[in-house]
Design an enzyme around this catalytic site. Structure first.
Site, short mmCIF file in Angstrom:
data_model
loop_
_atom_site.label_atom_id
_atom_site.label_comp_id
_atom_site.label_asym_id
_atom_site.label_seq_id
_atom_site.Cartn_x
_atom_site.Cartn_y
_atom_site.Cartn_z
N ASP A 99 -14.28 -18.90 -43.95
CA ASP A 99 -14.64 -17.50 -44.23
C ASP A 99 -15.14 -17.34 -45.66
O ASP A 99 -16.20 -16.78 -45.90
CB ASP A 99 -13.47 -16.55 -43.92
N ASP A 102 -13.46 -19.64 -52.52
CA ASP A 102 -12.93 -18.96 -53.71
C ASP A 102 -12.77 -20.01 -54.81
O ASP A 102 -13.73 -20.34 -55.50
CB ASP A 102 -11.61 -18.30 -53.29
N LEU A 107 -11.96 -26.07 -49.20
CA LEU A 107 -13.11 -26.81 -48.69
C LEU A 107 -13.10 -28.24 -49.18
O LEU A 107 -13.39 -29.18 -48.43
CB LEU A 107 -14.41 -26.14 -49.12
N LYS A 130 -17.65 -16.86 -53.55
CA LYS A 130 -17.29 -16.19 -54.81
C LYS A 130 -17.38 -17.23 -55.94
O LYS A 130 -16.36 -17.74 -56.41
CB LYS A 130 -15.87 -15.63 -54.72
N ASP A 158 -8.51 -11.51 -43.92
CA ASP A 158 -7.35 -10.63 -44.06
C ASP A 158 -6.91 -10.41 -45.49
O ASP A 158 -7.25 -11.16 -46.40
CB ASP A 158 -6.16 -11.22 -43.30
P1 IMP Z 1 -9.99 -21.44 -51.91
O1 IMP Z 1 -9.25 -22.64 -51.42
O2 IMP Z 1 -9.39 -20.89 -53.19
O3 IMP Z 1 -11.47 -21.61 -51.99
O4 IMP Z 1 -9.66 -20.28 -50.92
C1 IMP Z 1 -10.12 -20.27 -49.70
C2 IMP Z 1 -9.29 -19.39 -48.80
O5 IMP Z 1 -8.60 -18.35 -49.48
C3 IMP Z 1 -10.26 -18.72 -47.88
O6 IMP Z 1 -10.43 -19.51 -46.73
C4 IMP Z 1 -9.57 -17.43 -47.58
O7 IMP Z 1 -8.75 -17.59 -46.45
C5 IMP Z 1 -8.70 -17.14 -48.79
N1 IMP Z 1 -9.38 -16.15 -49.64
C6 IMP Z 1 -10.04 -16.35 -50.79
N2 IMP Z 1 -10.58 -15.23 -51.27
C7 IMP Z 1 -10.24 -14.26 -50.38
C8 IMP Z 1 -10.55 -12.86 -50.29
O8 IMP Z 1 -11.25 -12.24 -51.11
N3 IMP Z 1 -10.05 -12.23 -49.20
C9 IMP Z 1 -9.29 -12.84 -48.26
N4 IMP Z 1 -9.01 -14.14 -48.29
C10 IMP Z 1 -9.48 -14.85 -49.35
MG MG Z 2 -8.97 -19.32 -45.14
#
Ligand code: IMP
Ligand code: MG
Length: 173
Positions: A99, A102, A107, A130, A158
């Site tokens: 989705d 961040d 990933l 983002k 969510d």
């Molecule tokens: P990362 O591992 O920090 O890149 O985060 C990825 C996961 O964090 C995503 O797959 C989302 O499930 C969750 N996440 C990150 N940002 C948001 C947001 O703005 N809203 C909701 N979930 C988020």
């Molecule tokens: Mg996620």
């Protein structure tokens, strides 16, 4: 539930999913496998796989579940595999679908996992990017929408297990 400010309505999301599927179809073989990251990716996956079908692809569809966020808006920092694949990806072309990207930790973790399982090509596709939040350098091949540092909800995404049902993408404070 806190009020949601709409960022991308249903039509904008549907249009963008169609465009992404066209890009994916030019670089992926018809027997590719899409691997979604639960839970946030499930709505995006459902629309994307059907858009790929309309373009003549027959993608395999699988999910993994990763953990890190819990019920907060901030990542705990460490990614864990909570639910594994049921398919052998050795030698397969794989597209990871999430989705949101961040920090990039989820990933990057999933990409390493699939490469260690022998996948020959591990592309990445996210609905929302983002980039200003990035901590881990990860290449994203297909991006739906790029947003600043806002908290996004809806269309499967969510906050504390709420808002997933919204058919559009919005932001909450
Ligand atoms: P990362 O591992 O920090 O890149 O985060 C990825 C996961 O964090 C995503 O797959 C989302 O499930 C969750 N996440 C990150 N940002 C948001 C947001 O703005 N809203 C909701 N979930 C988020
Ligand atoms: Mg996620």
């Amino acid at each position: 539930m806190a009020p949601v400010r709409k960022l991308f309505d249903e039509d904008a999301v549907a249009r963008r999913v169609g465009e992404l599927s066209a890009e994916i179809a030019t670089t992926y073989p018809p027997n590719m496998i899409m691997i979604g990251i639960l839970t946030g990716a499930f709505v995006f996956m459902a629309d994307l796989m059907r858009a790929l079908d309309r373009l003549g692809l027959s993608p395999g569809v699988e999910f993994i579940r990763l953990g890190s966020y819990g019920h907060s808006k901030e990542s705990a920092g460490e990614v864990r595999l909570l639910s594994d694949l049921h398919t052998d990806v050795d030698g397969r072309a794989v597209l990871l679908v999430d989705d949101i990207c961040d920090t990039g930790r989820s990933l990057a973790f999933a990409q390493d996992l699939l490469r260690s399982r022998g996948a020959v090509k591990v592309g990445t596709c996210v609905l929302v990017d983002k980039p200003s939040r990035r901590i881990v350098d990860v290449e994203i091949d297909f991006i739906g929408f790029t947003v600043p540092d806002v908290f996004v909800v809806g269309y499967g995404i969510d906050y504390a297990d709420q808002y997933r049902h919204l058919p559009y993408i919005g932001t909450v404070d």
